[in-house]
Design a protein around this motif. Structure first.
Motif, PDB file in Angstrom:
ATOM      1  N   THR A  59      -0.595  -5.323  -4.589  1.00  0.00           N
ATOM      2  CA  THR A  59      -0.878  -5.274  -6.013  1.00  0.00           C
ATOM      3  C   THR A  59       0.466  -5.384  -6.726  1.00  0.00           C
ATOM      4  O   THR A  59       1.403  -5.942  -6.169  1.00  0.00           O
ATOM      5  CB  THR A  59      -1.646  -3.975  -6.377  1.00  0.00           C
ATOM      6  N   ALA A  69       0.813  -1.221   0.000  1.00  0.00           N
ATOM      7  CA  ALA A  69       0.000   0.000   0.000  1.00  0.00           C
ATOM      8  C   ALA A  69       0.844   1.268   0.000  1.00  0.00           C
ATOM      9  O   ALA A  69       0.374   2.341  -0.393  1.00  0.00           O
ATOM     10  CB  ALA A  69      -0.931  -0.001   1.206  1.00  0.00           C
ATOM     11  N   VAL A  92      -5.782  -0.518  -3.106  1.00  0.00           N
ATOM     12  CA  VAL A  92      -5.747  -1.830  -2.448  1.00  0.00           C
ATOM     13  C   VAL A  92      -5.453  -1.671  -0.951  1.00  0.00           C
ATOM     14  O   VAL A  92      -5.940  -2.451  -0.120  1.00  0.00           O
ATOM     15  CB  VAL A  92      -4.721  -2.757  -3.149  1.00  0.00           C
ATOM     16  N   GLY A 110      -2.590  -5.268   2.027  1.00  0.00           N
ATOM     17  CA  GLY A 110      -3.066  -5.212   0.652  1.00  0.00           C
ATOM     18  C   GLY A 110      -1.896  -5.162  -0.306  1.00  0.00           C
ATOM     19  O   GLY A 110      -0.959  -4.385  -0.113  1.00  0.00           O
ATOM     20  N   TYR A 162     -10.212  -8.718  -6.157  1.00  0.00           N
ATOM     21  CA  TYR A 162     -10.056  -7.339  -6.641  1.00  0.00           C
ATOM     22  C   TYR A 162     -11.066  -6.441  -5.954  1.00  0.00           C
ATOM     23  O   TYR A 162     -12.137  -6.882  -5.536  1.00  0.00           O
ATOM     24  CB  TYR A 162     -10.167  -7.274  -8.168  1.00  0.00           C
ATOM     25  N   THR A 163     -10.712  -5.183  -5.800  1.00  0.00           N
ATOM     26  CA  THR A 163     -11.501  -4.280  -4.971  1.00  0.00           C
ATOM     27  C   THR A 163     -12.838  -3.896  -5.611  1.00  0.00           C
ATOM     28  O   THR A 163     -13.770  -3.515  -4.900  1.00  0.00           O
ATOM     29  CB  THR A 163     -10.722  -2.989  -4.651  1.00  0.00           C
ATOM     30  N   SER A 206      -4.400  -8.353  -5.086  1.00  0.00           N
ATOM     31  CA  SER A 206      -5.253  -7.974  -6.210  1.00  0.00           C
ATOM     32  C   SER A 206      -4.838  -8.679  -7.496  1.00  0.00           C
ATOM     33  O   SER A 206      -3.660  -8.802  -7.808  1.00  0.00           O
ATOM     34  CB  SER A 206      -5.202  -6.458  -6.440  1.00  0.00           C
ATOM     35  N   ASP A 232      -6.463  -1.464  -9.384  1.00  0.00           N
ATOM     36  CA  ASP A 232      -6.062  -1.542  -7.983  1.00  0.00           C
ATOM     37  C   ASP A 232      -4.636  -1.021  -7.780  1.00  0.00           C
ATOM     38  O   ASP A 232      -3.661  -1.774  -7.736  1.00  0.00           O
ATOM     39  CB  ASP A 232      -6.193  -2.985  -7.471  1.00  0.00           C
TER      40      ASP A 232
END
Length: 207
Positions: free
Chosen positions: A139, A58, A124, A137, A79-80, A113, A119
């Motif tokens: 990605t 993040a 994320v 989180g 996925y968000t 993700s 994302d």
């Protein structure tokens, strides 16, 4: 050689084979320190699933699996923008982590993700933080995400259509990973948080 003697030899042979199979089965179970915890079977064994990955957290920092999995962790690939499945699955994982915390066990929930186009690290990160204060989180680039997904044999495919509002088909397993052992178990989405917590606790206690 009479018929009765041949029959006795045949019976003895069958008993020997069955006995050998039983011993092999018992030996294989005794070699698995987590045998009493397992509820699933992975083709090729647990060692065939999971492995190193490199993703972005993040804060926009590149991290590896060694940076992320520093204690027992539950990984989920989603996925968000997911309208229903991901929020429910990730929330279930968060509740399981809370149940474990109540019993003095620390487990990290991780969200990876499979939609790196939308994302971003910030997106994320916000999603993970809203689900659980300790959720990580992750990605990354399409290549990084694909490599992590391949390691855990997950499936995902984005629908064609609107550039911003497309959906993504994906698998829905959650994966229990231990720092010293790697992947050890997966959970289907119908598993209740209490049941998940009980299974995770078994693995942690026997690690």
């Amino acid at each position: 050689m009479n018929t009765r003697f041949i029959a006795l030899i045949s019976v003895a042979g069958v008993v020997g084979v069955l006995g050998g199979l039983w011993l092999a089965t018992q030996s294989s179970k005794s070699d698995d320190q987590f045998a009493q915890c397992r509820s699933s079977t992975v083709a090729g064994g647990a060692g065939a699933l999971g492995g190193p990955f490199e993703l972005v957290n993040a804060q926009g920092e590149t991290v590896t699996d060694a940076d992320v999995i520093t204690e027992p962790s539950i990984l989920y690939f989603g996925y968000t923008f997911c309208p229903d499945v991901c929020p429910l699955d990730v929330a279930r994982n968060a509740v399981a982590v809370e149940v474990l915390e109540e019993n003095g066990m620390s487990v990290t929930p991780v969200f990876i993700s499979i939609d790196p186009k939308r994302d971003t690290p910030e997106v994320v990160g916000d999603f993970a933080a809203n689900m659980h204060e300790r959720m990580i989180g992750l990605t990354g680039s399409p290549e990084q995400v694909k490599a992590a997904s391949t390691a855990y044999r997950t499936y995902y495919k984005a629908h064609e259509g609107d550039e911003d509002y497309y959906l993504v088909d994906h698998s829905t397993f959650s994966y229990l990973v231990l720092p010293e052992h790697g992947f050890v178990e997966f959970f289907r989405r119908e598993v209740a948080p209490e049941q998940m917590a009980e299974t995770v606790a078994c693995f942690v206690e026997n690690a």
